[in-house]
Design a protein around this motif. Sequence first.
Motif, PDB file in Angstrom:
ATOM      1  N   UNK A 162       0.830  -1.204   0.000  1.00 40.52           N
ATOM      2  CA  UNK A 162       0.000   0.000   0.000  1.00 40.52           C
ATOM      3  C   UNK A 162       0.867   1.258   0.000  1.00 40.52           C
ATOM      4  N   UNK A 163       1.882   1.268   0.849  1.00 40.17           N
ATOM      5  CA  UNK A 163       2.749   2.439   0.955  1.00 40.17           C
ATOM      6  C   UNK A 163       3.569   2.645  -0.317  1.00 40.17           C
ATOM      7  N   UNK A 164       4.021   1.553  -0.927  1.00 41.53           N
ATOM      8  CA  UNK A 164       4.762   1.681  -2.182  1.00 41.53           C
ATOM      9  C   UNK A 164       3.867   2.171  -3.313  1.00 41.53           C
ATOM     10  N   UNK A 165       2.597   1.782  -3.278  1.00 40.71           N
ATOM     11  CA  UNK A 165       1.652   2.274  -4.282  1.00 40.71           C
ATOM     12  C   UNK A 165       1.468   3.780  -4.149  1.00 40.71           C
ATOM     13  N   UNK A 166       1.368   4.261  -2.911  1.00 36.11           N
ATOM     14  CA  UNK A 166       1.278   5.704  -2.661  1.00 36.11           C
ATOM     15  C   UNK A 166       2.567   6.395  -3.113  1.00 36.11           C
TER      16      UNK A 166
END
Length: 434
Positions: A162-166
């Motif tokens: 999720x954080x890498x997608x952001x």
Amino acid sequence: MAWVVIISVLIMTVLSLLRVNVIVAITIAALSAGLMSGLSLIDSVDLFVAGMGGQSSTALSYILLGAFAVAISYTGITTLLVHSLVKILTGKKAMLVLAIAGIASLSQNLVPVHIAFIPILIPPLLKIFDEMKLDRRAVASALTFGLKAPYIMISAGFGLLFHETILEGMKNNGMSITVNEIALSLLIPGSGMIVGLLIAVFITYRKDKAISNTDHEVVNMKEGSVTPKFNVKHLLTIVAIIAALVVQIITENLILGALTGLILMFIFVVVPFKKGDTVISEGVAMMGTIAFVMLVASGFGHIIKETGAVNELVGMSMNILGTNKPLIAFTLLLIGLVITMGIGSSFGTVPILAALYVPICIAAGFSPLATAALIGTAGALGDAGSPASDSTLGPTSGLNADGKHHHIWDTCVPTFLHFNIPLFLFGWVAALIL
């Protein structure tokens, strides 16, 4: 051109809410944006497909994590955990619900099995819930909390995804930030979910609730069930899980982490090699839809950005909202709630939100931390409460095994009220103070 973004997002949201498959809905919205911008249908398709590569790494991570989750479930270690839980906590309602929330939280970070644990954990507990007169809406809230809060706040497993997608969404739209900073920015919004869980368990659904009998039958762990023994296979499974987590942390690469865990499960013969095709196929079946949602969402974000529609929207937004940060943050979160409710996927929504939010936040003077808080919160908003979300479909699949649980009124409405409201408020505050 700004109206192109608005209309295409409305098309996507309305089609999703009308139960059109989300992949089809996003594709139609993306092609509509291209056509309204003056591109031909062929050019729109080409631009759409070119943009899908932006989330290819994330999509592959999802597939491998799905296969790893299936392999873990195959070993029976989750069944052992369920029996231990029942033995210790039967009769202690609040503690049982909080323990379920804790186990669900492990499914996102430490043991990334996503919703695969629910059909194993919940159906055998249903008769116990009824005997305790436990309100199943509290359990639904606990499960949804565990499926959402950890990936919002913790950069491991699905949280790292999720954080890498952001991170990718912000970098692709002109704003630099690190994964650690994103995790820090989402601690405040995630804390809102903790507040919502405590309210659900200790206030809203604290009272006894009797459940009427139905013709459906499920296994009762208290009657005639044999507690499984911890064995070498379970120990090797734990070793594979730890190895996957260590590789992920060292390399900061979820693909390598999931692949390490999956390979070790076969090397240790915890899962027979001949089951390899079955494990991968079931992993694709469980996570493939979400992976493709993220790919087409990336393509949609690419189209609206490359056509110049986003720049026009930024200019229009600044004319209407000015530099009033509280109003801008409130409006962006509201937009995120509507979009994610329609799509039903936090991960799939982020590439679209990043293309819209980052230029507006840069123009309005929001810091990278505040921008990450807005994107992460807006992506998570609507996941709870959306009829099409894994965060609600998963809990219902377990709680309705005996036909006594309603998807909308017993899962979607409780989770919407207890998580989206505090997420919205805490995310709004985070955007203003970071």
